[in-house]
Design an enzyme around this catalytic site. Structure first.
Site, PDB file in Angstrom:
ATOM      1  N   HIS A  66       0.823  -1.212   0.000  1.00 40.99           N
ATOM      2  CA  HIS A  66       0.000   0.000   0.000  1.00 40.99           C
ATOM      3  C   HIS A  66       0.857   1.262   0.000  1.00 40.99           C
ATOM      4  CE1 HIS A  66      -3.385  -2.486   2.079  1.00 40.99           C
ATOM      5  NE2 HIS A  66      -3.393  -2.630   0.781  1.00 40.99           N
ATOM      6  N   HIS A  67       2.156   1.137  -0.344  1.00 40.82           N
ATOM      7  CA  HIS A  67       2.985   2.356  -0.291  1.00 40.82           C
ATOM      8  C   HIS A  67       2.516   3.370  -1.321  1.00 40.82           C
ATOM      9  CE1 HIS A  67       4.975   0.614  -3.773  1.00 40.82           C
ATOM     10  NE2 HIS A  67       5.599   1.748  -3.961  1.00 40.82           N
ATOM     11  N   LYS A 108      -2.655  -8.787  -6.769  1.00 39.89           N
ATOM     12  CA  LYS A 108      -3.024  -9.825  -7.736  1.00 39.89           C
ATOM     13  C   LYS A 108      -4.234 -10.560  -7.212  1.00 39.89           C
ATOM     14  CE  LYS A 108      -1.114 -11.369 -11.600  1.00 39.89           C
ATOM     15  NZ  LYS A 108      -0.154 -10.604 -12.409  1.00 39.89           N
TER      16      LYS A 108
HETATM   17  N1  GLU Z   1      -1.544  -9.075 -15.443  1.00 37.77           N
HETATM   18  C1  GLU Z   1      -0.607  -8.146 -15.979  1.00 37.77           C
HETATM   19  C2  GLU Z   1       0.731  -8.250 -15.238  1.00 37.77           C
HETATM   20  O1  GLU Z   1       1.034  -9.251 -14.651  1.00 37.77           O
HETATM   21  C3  GLU Z   1      -1.153  -6.730 -16.056  1.00 37.77           C
HETATM   22  C4  GLU Z   1      -1.497  -6.097 -14.745  1.00 37.77           C
HETATM   23  C5  GLU Z   1      -2.230  -4.762 -14.876  1.00 37.77           C
HETATM   24  O2  GLU Z   1      -2.373  -4.261 -15.973  1.00 37.77           O
HETATM   25  O3  GLU Z   1      -2.653  -4.267 -13.839  1.00 37.77           O
HETATM   26  O4  GLU Z   1       1.537  -7.364 -15.287  1.00 37.77           O
END
Ligand code: GLU
Length: 472
Positions: A66-67, A108
């Site tokens: 969260h930086h 992610k």
């Molecule tokens: N999934 C892609 C990655 O690993 C794109 C992530 C994104 O655009 O937020 O970089």
């Protein structure tokens, strides 16, 4: 493709960070804070199938740092998705954004499913329910956390996500910026689909254009004639291979989990991709040789090897057999930490994932900016610029008494479209980050571009914490 149970992408990323931290003087408490995942959300939800049966699906959204806010990173649909994988991928996003100077923290998400086993109606239900779960806990929003496509998802899923999010927040003027990688009609951006592959191309082009680096690998400068093997012809692999071959490199191998194609004369990438789409594999492809064991092709002779599929592909088991001089990590985490040591000892140059596949998140950043400003790039200035160039050209013609040709006129007057601006911003980002990373590598006298990339990223993240006065 069996996943090894003792392998942890997150542990590997932490080990790379520790290597880089040896070159910096960071407070140990700060280093620990940077390495850990800030928030982990794991949830189970039901899916009712058309025949009345139920399944319980497991979803994740992990915010590593969260930086900077919002946090950013894709959503993966794969049966390999588990907490360790998502943690590792979220952490990589943090370092990736810092390295290419994109103002996001890393995150992610994922659902542990094989998306090919579900029909479109089920996938829509799953995606909307997943989004609702994120909304419930405030794990999504243009100022909080902005997902994007990843392995197993694409523009279609992003359209379902934005539609669900907007239904819950009709008053939010910036709601479209809750997710990127959307279709153009849903306020996506021109060039996002091919962005990661385009970034891979810019990154490799940059690396092979440094004469002294190529000499020490025993290679000539430039892409022309370089022999390339690509693992995985999904979105990233396909566009990487396409742009590299258009620039003069020769794709001699394409490997997939269900078999590959080997052709020293050079593979026509669009033709092979069309065949793959129709036939679900390369078996029976009329050109080149079909190689049953696709994974084995990673060890074939070539100049540049591009793993563009999943993590954990080049490991302690096959690293010593690799013959490529350069490995371009288009996927996230394809080379394990142990394998990297073996490869560096052999003198292989590894262009790390956190740099090489940053094109996706870079163009996502442009899409997010477009959504916040509610205007497409180039819309305001395009005509104005064209008029200015037209006047400039007439002044030059009057002064010299010579006229521009029709082609010269068209090329010079053309104002920038959204796509032109996206490509220019992407190229600038990739070129600058490569030069920064390679400069640090040389200044510190280290072999690994990855370590140099992590040093740069760590420095930038540490400054954010220190400027807040949290750490000395
Ligand atoms: N999934 C892609 C990655 O690993 C794109 C992530 C994104 O655009 O937020 O970089």
């Amino acid at each position: 493709m069996a996943k090894k149970t003792n392998y942890s992408l997150f542990d590997d990323v932490c080990a790379f960070v520790d290597d880089a931290a040896k070159h910096l003087d960071l407070h140990p408490g700060l280093l620990d804070q940077i390495k850990q995942c800030n928030s982990i959300y794991k949830f189970n939800f039901p899916l009712r199938n058309d025949d009345g049966t139920y399944e319980t699906l497991t979803g994740y959204r992990i915010q590593h740092s969260h930086h900077k806010l919002p946090v950013k990173g894709g959503i993966r649909y794969s049966e390999h998705v588990d907490e360790e994988e998502v943690k590792g991928l979220a952490a990589l996003m943090t370092y990736k954004c810092a390295l290419v100077n994109i103002p996001f923290g890393g995150a992610k998400g994922g659902i542990s499913i094989d998306p090919t086993k579900y029909n479109i109606n089920q996938l829509e239900r799953i995606t909307r329910r997943y989004t609702a779960e994120l909304i419930k806990k405030k794990f999504i929003g243009p100022a909080i956390d902005v997902p994007a496509p990843d392995y197993g998802t694409g523009a279609r899923e992003m359209a379902w996500i934005v539609d669900t999010f907007e239904a819950f927040s009709p008053e939010l003027i910036n709601a479209k910026g809750c997710v990127t990688g959307k279709p153009l009609s849903q306020h996506g951006i021109d060039g996002r689909t091919e962005a990661t592959g385009q970034g891979v191309f810019y990154g490799i082009r940059e690396a092979v254009n440094v004469d002294e680096d190529m000499k020490s690998l025993g290679l000539t400068k430039g892409l022309r004639g370089k022999k390339v093997i690509v693992q995985g012809l999904g979105n990233v692999g396909y566009y990487s291979a396409k742009y590299l071959s258009e620039a003069g490199a020769k794709i001699i191998g394409v490997a997939e989990w269900n078999g590959g194609i080997w052709d020293e004369a050079g593979i026509h990438i669009e033709d092979l991709k069309n065949y793959q789409l129709k036939n679900k594999g390369y078996k029976g492809y009329p050109r080149g040789e079909f190689i049953k064991n696709g994974k084995e092709m990673l060890t074939y002779e070539c100049d540049i090897l591009i793993p563009a599929a999943l993590e954990n592909q080049i490991t302690i088991e096959n690293a010593a057999l690799i013959k490529a001089k350069i490995i371009g990590e288009a996927a996230n985490g394809p080379v394990t930490e142990e394998a990297e040591k073996i490869l560096l000892d052999k003198g292989v140059m590894i262009i790390p994932d956190m740099y090489l596949n940053a094109g996706g998140v870079t163009v996502s950043y442009f899409e997010w900016l477009k959504n916040l400003s509610r205007v497409s790039f180039g819309k305001l200035e395009k005509r104005y610029d064209m008029e200015k160039y037209r006047k400039l050209m007439s002044t030059i013609e009057n002064a010299t008494g010579e006229e521009f040709t029709e082609e010269e006129r068209d090329a010079l007057i053309k104002g920038a479209s959204e796509r032109d601006l996206v490509l220019s911003g992407l190229e600038e980002t990739m070129v600058t980050a490569y030069q920064d990373m390679n400069r640090i590598r040389k200044e510190k006298g280290i072999e690994s571009l990855r370590t140099a990339g992590f040093i740069l990223a760590l420095e930038r993240i540490a400054v954010s914490y220190m400027d807040l006065g949290i750490f000395p």
